[in-house]
Design a protein around this motif. Structure first.
Motif: not given
Length: 127
Positions: A74-78
């Protein structure tokens, strides 16, 4: 002007309020979750610049949420993750780093110091 969007997952209401107030004064847009499951729901449907997780939460610990987040595409994984914890033992620190936590802050902590760390990490700096 917003400095960025932050998710605060902390089961202690008073501490969650203190962190939210401090970071809102710094210009951040804040979402709150009182347990690990709600944190995951927020992370699934919203994009954040930084995530603050409490280690010991109901439903899922901060470590479990971080492991799930890093495995997600997802958009927050990093995005940077700050783990708040009263468990300051070396094995806990190592487990947090293995889970992909960016920074480890032991309780009790200074809200001002937390805000400085948040600003640095949200801007893409090092912990």
């Amino acid at each position: 002007m917003s400095s960025g969007k932050i998710l605060i997952a902390e089961d202690e209401m008073v501490l969650r309020f203190l962190i939210s107030e401090t970071l809102e004064e710094e210009g951040f847009d804040i979402d709150e979750a009182e347990d690990g499951k709600l944190a995951m729901d927020n992370l699934r449907y919203n994009e954040y610049d930084l995530i603050i997780l409490d280690y010991m939460m109901p439903e899922a610990t901060g470590i479990e949420v971080c492991e799930w987040l890093r495995a997600e595409a997802g958009a927050n994984s990093q995005k940077p993750v700050i783990l708040l914890t009263a468990k300051a033992e070396e094995k806990d620190r190592q487990r947090a780093m293995q889970a992909g936590v960016s920074m480890f802050i032991s309780k009790p902590f200074s809200p001002v110091e937390l805000a400085e760390s948040v600003r640095r990490l949200a801007a893409g700096g090092q912990p």
